[in-house]
Design an enzyme around this catalytic site. Structure first.
Site, PDB file in Angstrom:
ATOM      1  N   ALA A   1       0.833  -1.201   0.000  1.00  0.00           N
ATOM      2  CA  ALA A   1       0.000   0.000   0.000  1.00  0.00           C
ATOM      3  C   ALA A   1       0.868   1.250   0.000  1.00  0.00           C
ATOM      4  O   ALA A   1       2.005   1.225   0.476  1.00  0.00           O
ATOM      5  CB  ALA A   1      -0.888  -0.005   1.238  1.00  0.00           C
TER       6      ALA A   1
ATOM      7  N   GLY B   1       0.928  -5.301   1.227  1.00  0.00           N
ATOM      8  CA  GLY B   1      -0.270  -5.575   0.434  1.00  0.00           C
ATOM      9  C   GLY B   1       0.065  -6.299  -0.865  1.00  0.00           C
ATOM     10  O   GLY B   1      -0.757  -7.067  -1.388  1.00  0.00           O
TER      11      GLY B   1
ATOM     12  N   GLU C   1       0.163  -9.801   0.030  1.00  0.00           N
ATOM     13  CA  GLU C   1      -1.200 -10.238   0.369  1.00  0.00           C
ATOM     14  C   GLU C   1      -2.022 -10.526  -0.899  1.00  0.00           C
ATOM     15  O   GLU C   1      -2.836 -11.442  -0.926  1.00  0.00           O
ATOM     16  CB  GLU C   1      -1.887  -9.179   1.241  1.00  0.00           C
ATOM     17  CG  GLU C   1      -1.286  -9.158   2.656  1.00  0.00           C
ATOM     18  CD  GLU C   1      -1.827  -8.014   3.497  1.00  0.00           C
ATOM     19  OE1 GLU C   1      -1.567  -6.853   3.123  1.00  0.00           O
ATOM     20  OE2 GLU C   1      -2.523  -8.279   4.490  1.00  0.00           O
TER      21      GLU C   1
ATOM     22  N   GLU D   1       4.677  -4.505   7.379  1.00  0.00           N
ATOM     23  CA  GLU D   1       3.768  -3.530   7.989  1.00  0.00           C
ATOM     24  C   GLU D   1       4.144  -3.207   9.435  1.00  0.00           C
ATOM     25  O   GLU D   1       4.023  -2.069   9.882  1.00  0.00           O
ATOM     26  CB  GLU D   1       2.320  -4.055   7.958  1.00  0.00           C
ATOM     27  CG  GLU D   1       1.673  -4.033   6.580  1.00  0.00           C
ATOM     28  CD  GLU D   1       1.956  -5.271   5.738  1.00  0.00           C
ATOM     29  OE1 GLU D   1       2.904  -6.011   6.052  1.00  0.00           O
ATOM     30  OE2 GLU D   1       1.220  -5.496   4.756  1.00  0.00           O
TER      31      GLU D   1
HETATM   32  C1  LIG Z   1     -10.346   4.044   8.831  1.00  0.00           C
HETATM   33  C2  LIG Z   1     -10.004   2.737   9.465  1.00  0.00           C
HETATM   34  C3  LIG Z   1     -10.632   1.562   8.844  1.00  0.00           C
HETATM   35  C4  LIG Z   1      -9.946   0.283   9.244  1.00  0.00           C
HETATM   36  C5  LIG Z   1     -10.279  -0.772   8.298  1.00  0.00           C
HETATM   37  C6  LIG Z   1      -9.212  -1.766   8.191  1.00  0.00           C
HETATM   38  C7  LIG Z   1      -8.983  -2.173   6.775  1.00  0.00           C
HETATM   39  C8  LIG Z   1      -7.552  -2.362   6.547  1.00  0.00           C
HETATM   40  C9  LIG Z   1      -7.154  -2.460   5.105  1.00  0.00           C
HETATM   41  C10 LIG Z   1      -5.731  -2.070   4.958  1.00  0.00           C
HETATM   42  C11 LIG Z   1      -5.010  -2.644   3.785  1.00  0.00           C
HETATM   43  C12 LIG Z   1      -3.581  -2.696   4.141  1.00  0.00           C
HETATM   44  C13 LIG Z   1      -2.709  -3.340   3.108  1.00  0.00           C
HETATM   45  C14 LIG Z   1      -1.322  -3.708   3.603  1.00  0.00           C
HETATM   46  O1  LIG Z   1      -1.363  -4.691   4.586  1.00  0.00           O
HETATM   47  C15 LIG Z   1      -0.572  -2.526   4.131  1.00  0.00           C
HETATM   48  C16 LIG Z   1       0.693  -2.259   3.390  1.00  0.00           C
HETATM   49  O2  LIG Z   1       0.977  -2.752   2.339  1.00  0.00           O
HETATM   50  S1  LIG Z   1       1.716  -1.130   4.113  1.00  0.00           S
HETATM   51  C17 LIG Z   1       3.121  -1.045   3.025  1.00  0.00           C
HETATM   52  C18 LIG Z   1       4.011  -2.204   3.193  1.00  0.00           C
HETATM   53  N1  LIG Z   1       5.183  -2.026   2.375  1.00  0.00           N
HETATM   54  C19 LIG Z   1       6.319  -1.544   2.848  1.00  0.00           C
HETATM   55  O3  LIG Z   1       6.453  -1.254   4.007  1.00  0.00           O
HETATM   56  C20 LIG Z   1       7.423  -1.400   1.846  1.00  0.00           C
HETATM   57  C21 LIG Z   1       8.181  -0.152   2.112  1.00  0.00           C
HETATM   58  N2  LIG Z   1       9.227   0.061   1.133  1.00  0.00           N
HETATM   59  C22 LIG Z   1      10.433  -0.483   1.245  1.00  0.00           C
HETATM   60  O4  LIG Z   1      10.739  -1.255   2.118  1.00  0.00           O
HETATM   61  C23 LIG Z   1      11.451  -0.069   0.230  1.00  0.00           C
HETATM   62  O5  LIG Z   1      11.074   1.177  -0.304  1.00  0.00           O
HETATM   63  C24 LIG Z   1      11.597  -1.091  -0.919  1.00  0.00           C
HETATM   64  C25 LIG Z   1      10.275  -1.414  -1.532  1.00  0.00           C
HETATM   65  C26 LIG Z   1      12.268  -2.375  -0.384  1.00  0.00           C
HETATM   66  C27 LIG Z   1      12.508  -0.489  -2.025  1.00  0.00           C
HETATM   67  O6  LIG Z   1      13.723  -0.072  -1.457  1.00  0.00           O
HETATM   68  P1  LIG Z   1      14.731   0.839  -2.301  1.00  0.00           P
HETATM   69  O7  LIG Z   1      14.935   0.247  -3.619  1.00  0.00           O
HETATM   70  O8  LIG Z   1      15.919   1.064  -1.411  1.00  0.00           O
HETATM   71  O9  LIG Z   1      13.971   2.192  -2.577  1.00  0.00           O
HETATM   72  P2  LIG Z   1      13.486   3.313  -1.526  1.00  0.00           P
HETATM   73  O10 LIG Z   1      13.229   2.714  -0.207  1.00  0.00           O
HETATM   74  O11 LIG Z   1      14.434   4.452  -1.575  1.00  0.00           O
HETATM   75  O12 LIG Z   1      12.079   3.707  -2.143  1.00  0.00           O
HETATM   76  C28 LIG Z   1      11.993   4.426  -3.371  1.00  0.00           C
HETATM   77  C29 LIG Z   1      10.872   5.430  -3.258  1.00  0.00           C
HETATM   78  O13 LIG Z   1       9.624   4.757  -3.083  1.00  0.00           O
HETATM   79  C30 LIG Z   1       8.978   5.179  -1.893  1.00  0.00           C
HETATM   80  N3  LIG Z   1       8.226   4.037  -1.359  1.00  0.00           N
HETATM   81  C31 LIG Z   1       8.652   2.784  -1.208  1.00  0.00           C
HETATM   82  N4  LIG Z   1       7.666   1.993  -0.762  1.00  0.00           N
HETATM   83  C32 LIG Z   1       6.605   2.789  -0.615  1.00  0.00           C
HETATM   84  C33 LIG Z   1       5.273   2.563  -0.185  1.00  0.00           C
HETATM   85  N5  LIG Z   1       4.827   1.339   0.159  1.00  0.00           N
HETATM   86  N6  LIG Z   1       4.425   3.622  -0.144  1.00  0.00           N
HETATM   87  C34 LIG Z   1       4.846   4.852  -0.503  1.00  0.00           C
HETATM   88  N7  LIG Z   1       6.094   5.126  -0.920  1.00  0.00           N
HETATM   89  C35 LIG Z   1       6.948   4.101  -0.981  1.00  0.00           C
HETATM   90  C36 LIG Z   1      10.116   5.632  -0.992  1.00  0.00           C
HETATM   91  O14 LIG Z   1       9.657   6.521  -0.015  1.00  0.00           O
HETATM   92  C37 LIG Z   1      11.031   6.294  -2.021  1.00  0.00           C
HETATM   93  O15 LIG Z   1      10.503   7.546  -2.366  1.00  0.00           O
HETATM   94  P3  LIG Z   1      11.117   8.886  -1.787  1.00  0.00           P
HETATM   95  O16 LIG Z   1      10.800   8.880  -0.322  1.00  0.00           O
HETATM   96  O17 LIG Z   1      12.583   8.805  -2.034  1.00  0.00           O
HETATM   97  O18 LIG Z   1      10.434   9.962  -2.518  1.00  0.00           O
END
Ligand SMILES: CCCCCCCCCCCCC[C@H](O)CC(=O)SCCNC(=O)CCNC(=O)[C@H](O)C(C)(C)COP(=O)(O)OP(=O)(O)OC[C@H]1O[C@@H](n2cnc3c(N)ncnc32)[C@H](O)[C@@H]1OP(=O)(O)O
Ligand SMILES: NC(=O)c1ccc[n+]([C@@H]2O[C@H](COP(=O)([O-])OP(=O)(O)OC[C@H]3O[C@@H](n4cnc5c(N)ncnc54)[C@H](O)[C@@H]3O)[C@@H](O)[C@H]2O)c1
Length: 727
Positions: free
Chosen positions: A62, A102, A105, A125
């Site tokens: 996400a 996600g 998932e 997460e």
């Molecule tokens: C109102 C209440 C109601 C409640 C109801 C409940 C319903 C719930 C439903 C929820 C659904 C949830 C779904 C899911 O479970 C949740 C998620 O998926 S959370 C996200 C999980 N993912 C991560 O944590 C991955 C994070 N990213 C990384 O670890 C790394 O970025 C990477 C993917 C391994 C890549 O690493 P690198 O190659 O080193 O690159 P960078 O880290 O430098 O990233 C480049 C660039 O991308 C941006 N970025 C990376 N991932 C995300 C992301 N997931 N979202 C947004 N942005 C992301 C990162 O910030 C960099 O950008 P910059 O900051 O440099 O501009």
């Protein structure tokens, strides 16, 4: 999802990038995924579906920024995963690059999963204060069992494709084109029954001792969490999977997700995620920046001094596959240093082997030990880690300047000394820079990178690149005594010691700060680092020792309050763990278990009697506020002076170098949550009580921000008018 191909009788859903290189789910991507699935389902000519990512990456999950936006993007993912699973046509996930959060998932909703051999998967997460909220906490235990699911979900670690295959998370790992392999599999599956592949219909595999296993697991999860809420709630969601039908488990998952989503901890951890990435985009007040500066390649490096720090730095370089020359002052020191380095490397190699990797360090082309500076002629970069003494550092840098090739970079690991003064004895001040590692250097992630007046943008870019290669977080800061981290720590430790003078005990102060979330309180930390280190520095500064002017008041220096307590301990040979006694007592010299020491209690009470200080009870609030608010106050001065280009820099330094609890987002983020007017009011109160402590006087920048109406942290820097040019 913009590209939908109908390929023979197969529907190919391709996630298209929201950014250049990563796919994360925004509302638009979710909507397109849902539409695509429905179209595939309704089209009788489509017999099977393959889901893949664009540009060799499946999905990063996400959009994390969406969690703090009002319409909470990405929250509708769970029902889409269910929709995939319910499909009557076989759905195959082709996992390339990454499938995280996600993203993974989504693959759990697919009936089959094929991964490329270099793919990485995980449910990270928990690291951003959440839990897998798209039914992942209910499907993963059904697929790979409770112990493995608990490990992956509560740690958030990434796993390799080969581990995923062993765990049964993926069905096949391929070295060739993953999408083509997935399409071939999807074609073979047409017309075959899918019921047994729908994870929501499967029971969670039983364990003979599930209850006992969960009880023990919870204790471990809580211990590791150190006050962070998400790991325990991840655990609760998985426990629900073991006790309730799938639909009830999903309801529980949503309820727990919502608790986390609205908690301050998730906000803090997500701030920390972006802060770490923001500091990569360094700039300096003179306009040098990551955008225009290019790093130079480092093909060979050298480390001078194989003491506490040098050993860890050599280990980090070897792990980063950079050939190293390790240099000491004489053969005796060299042999001791060599043994220590080899021991560290053997341990690291063992750890890496467990993860299926190897570490080659017995090859002289990779690691060489020497006492002769002549071997430094061909290195591209030198890191000096000798004693913290300006005269010695100058002697070394002068020698390096004469011996090393003209293009070589010269780095110092000094903790606090002036980079410009060190650079002044070289003929290449533009290539001199501070690279401040943290102990133990092969473990701690922080690398404070300090530019001097003459340091070139190329040198900064090269040091930043080195940090990246060493898998460290580089933070670029300006030159001042103690730089960012130690400068902010001085008032914090100073307050801790003043609190002892006034009535606290070391264990009281440590407990309050450890309860706040610090990995280790200030007194345990001093004992670990060695009290003699600070003592030497205070002697060098003329604050104690033989150079102190006769008649100087015991508790005052330059008209301000001073506590001689740490000096008195050192005079008694109490250097901390290394001597078995410091602020605590230890089982032996070198012992690690700190026990409150009655000797210290009576020593403190005698000290108070001698100096006519009335012992008073000091509550937790005062301990916390005086230690933390002075640290934060110093942070505002650092920002105002242009030593760091934003509050994120200070926060990244504190989280990665000083054990600040990440779920509190770093000291400056914490200040923004407490509210700057509250911090200002408390500093004013304590400053009135202790007018002889300048560190309690509120920073002018803090006062300004309060006067401007307590703006959000992102806007703070816009209230500064920069005049200083530190380059
Ligand atoms: C109102 C209440 C109601 C409640 C109801 C409940 C319903 C719930 C439903 C929820 C659904 C949830 C779904 C899911 O479970 C949740 C998620 O998926 S959370 C996200 C999980 N993912 C991560 O944590 C991955 C994070 N990213 C990384 O670890 C790394 O970025 C990477 C993917 C391994 C890549 O690493 P690198 O190659 O080193 O690159 P960078 O880290 O430098 O990233 C480049 C660039 O991308 C941006 N970025 C990376 N991932 C995300 C992301 N997931 N979202 C947004 N942005 C992301 C990162 O910030 C960099 O950008 P910059 O900051 O440099 O501009
Ligand atoms: N110890 C820490 O926690 C820590 C943390 C960050 C930075 N630092 C800084 O790192 C530097 C090193 O600290 P340390 O704790 O590793 O010190 P240390 O005393 O453990 O080791 C210093 C080493 O330098 C060697 N040395 C001295 N003169 C030399 C010379 N002329 N040529 C080659 N080697 C020489 C010594 O023999 C010794 O092995 C200092 O500047 C210190 O302030 C220390």
């Amino acid at each position: 999802i913009q590209n939908l191909f109908i390929w023979n009788r197969l529907f190919l859903l391709v996630f298209c990038n929201s950014t250049e290189s990563l796919i994360y789910f925004s509302l638009a991507v979710l909507q397109a995924l849902e539409d695509g699935l429905k179209r595939a389902d309704a089209d009788p000519s489509v017999k099977a579906v393959t889901i893949c990512g664009e540009n060799g990456k499946f999905s990063a999950g996400a959009d994390i920024r969406g969690f703090s936006s009002p319409n909470k993007q990405g929250l509708g993912l769970g029902p889409i995963v269910s929709l995939i699973e319910r499909s009557e046509k076989p759905v195959v996930a082709a996992i390339e690059g990454i499938a995280l959060g996600g993203g993974l998932e989504v693959t759990l909703g697919c009936h089959y999963r094929i991964a490329h051999v270099q793919a990485r998967m995980g449910l990270p997460e928990v690291t951003i204060g959440l839990l897998p909220g798209a039914e992942g906490t209910q499907r993963l235990p059904r697929l790979i069992g409770v112990p493995a699911a608990l490990d992956i979900i509560t740690t958030g670690r990434h796993i390799s494709a080969s581990e995923a295959l062993k765990l049964g998370l993926v069905d096949e790992v391929v070295e060739e084109n993953t999408v083509e392999a997935a399409i071939r599999l999807a074609n073979r599956l047409i017309g075959q029954p899918l019921g047994h592949r729908r994870l929501s219909l499967k029971p969670v595999p039983k364990l003979p001792n599930m209850e006992a296993f969960l009880t023990e697991a919870l204790v471990k999860v809580k211990k590791r969490a150190q006050g962070c809420l998400a790991p325990e709630l991840c655990f609760q969601a998985i426990k629900a999977a073991t006790e309730q039908p799938f639909a009830d488990g999903v309801r529980k998952e949503r309820e727990l997700f919502n608790i986390l989503l609205t908690s301050g901890q998730a906000k803090a951890l997500q701030y920390a995620f972006f802060a770490e990435r923001a500091v990569e985009k360094w700039t300096t007040p003179s306009g040098a920046s990551w955008k225009t500066a290019s790093p130079q390649p480092i093909r060979k490096a050298a480390v001078i001094g194989l003491g506490t720090m040098g050993r860890g730095i050599v280990t980090s370089l070897v792990k980063a596959k950079i050939p190293v020359v390790a240099l000491e002052q004489d053969l005796e020191y060299l042999n001791t240093g060599r043994k220590a380095v080899m021991l560290l490397l053997e341990r690291e190699a063992m750890k890496m082997e467990q993860g299926g990797q190897t570490l080659d360090f017995n090859n002289p082309a990779r690691l060489q030990f020497a006492v002769d500076f002549d071997v430094l002629r061909d290195v591209d970069l030198v890191i000096e880690a000798v004693f913290e003494n300006m005269a010695l550092k100058k002697e070394i840098f002068n020698k390096l300047s004469r011996i090393c090739k003209p293009e070589a970079f010269l780095c110092t690991n000094t903790s606090a000394l002036n980079i410009d003064e060190i650079a002044s004895v070289t003929s290449r001040p533009q290539q001199v820079i501070g690279t401040h590692f943290f102990s133990p250097a092969h473990v701690m992630r922080l690398l404070e990178i300090i530019y001097g007046r003459h340091t070139s943008p190329t040198t900064i870019a090269t040091a930043m690149q080195l940090a990246k290669v060493m898998k460290k977080v580089g933070v670029v800061v300006g030159n001042c005594f103690g730089f960012v981290g130690n400068r902010m720590m001085f008032p914090y430790v100073q307050q801790a010691v003043f609190l002892l003078e006034e009535g606290s005990r070391p264990e009281d102060v440590d407990q309050v700060l450890e309860d706040f979330g610090f990995k280790i309180g200030p007194f345990r930390m001093s004992d670990l680092a060695g009290l003699d280190v600070g003592w030497r520095s205070r002697k060098d500064q003329g604050l104690t020792g033989p150079t102190l002017a006769p008649g100087t008041s015991a508790r005052q220096r330059h008209g301000y309050r001073y506590s001689p307590l740490p000096d008195l301990l050192c005079e008694k040979g109490r250097f901390g763990q290394k001597t078995g006694k410091g602020w605590y007592q230890y089982e032996k010299a070198g012992g690690r278990t700190a026990k409150p020491d009655p000797w210290i209690h009576s020593f403190l009470s005698e000290y108070r009697d001698t100096h006519q200080i009335k012992t008073r009870f000091i509550d937790q609030e005062e301990i916390l506020e005086r230690c933390l608010f002075t640290l934060i106050n110093e942070g505002f001065d650092i920002l105002a002076e242009g030593i760091a280009s934003g509050p994120e820099h200070l926060d990244v330094v504190y989280i990665n170098g000083y054990g600040w609890p990440k779920h509190r987002g770093g000291p400056m983020f914490y200040a923004s949550t407490v509210g700057l007017p509250n911090i200002l009011a408390k500093l004013q109160k304590y400053s009135e009580i202790h007018p002889d402590v300048p560190q309690l006087r509120p920073s002018a920048f803090l006062k300004k921000l309060v006067a401007m109406g307590n703006p959000p942290l992102n806007d703070w820097m816009s209230y500064l008018h920069r005049q200083s040019n530190k380059l």
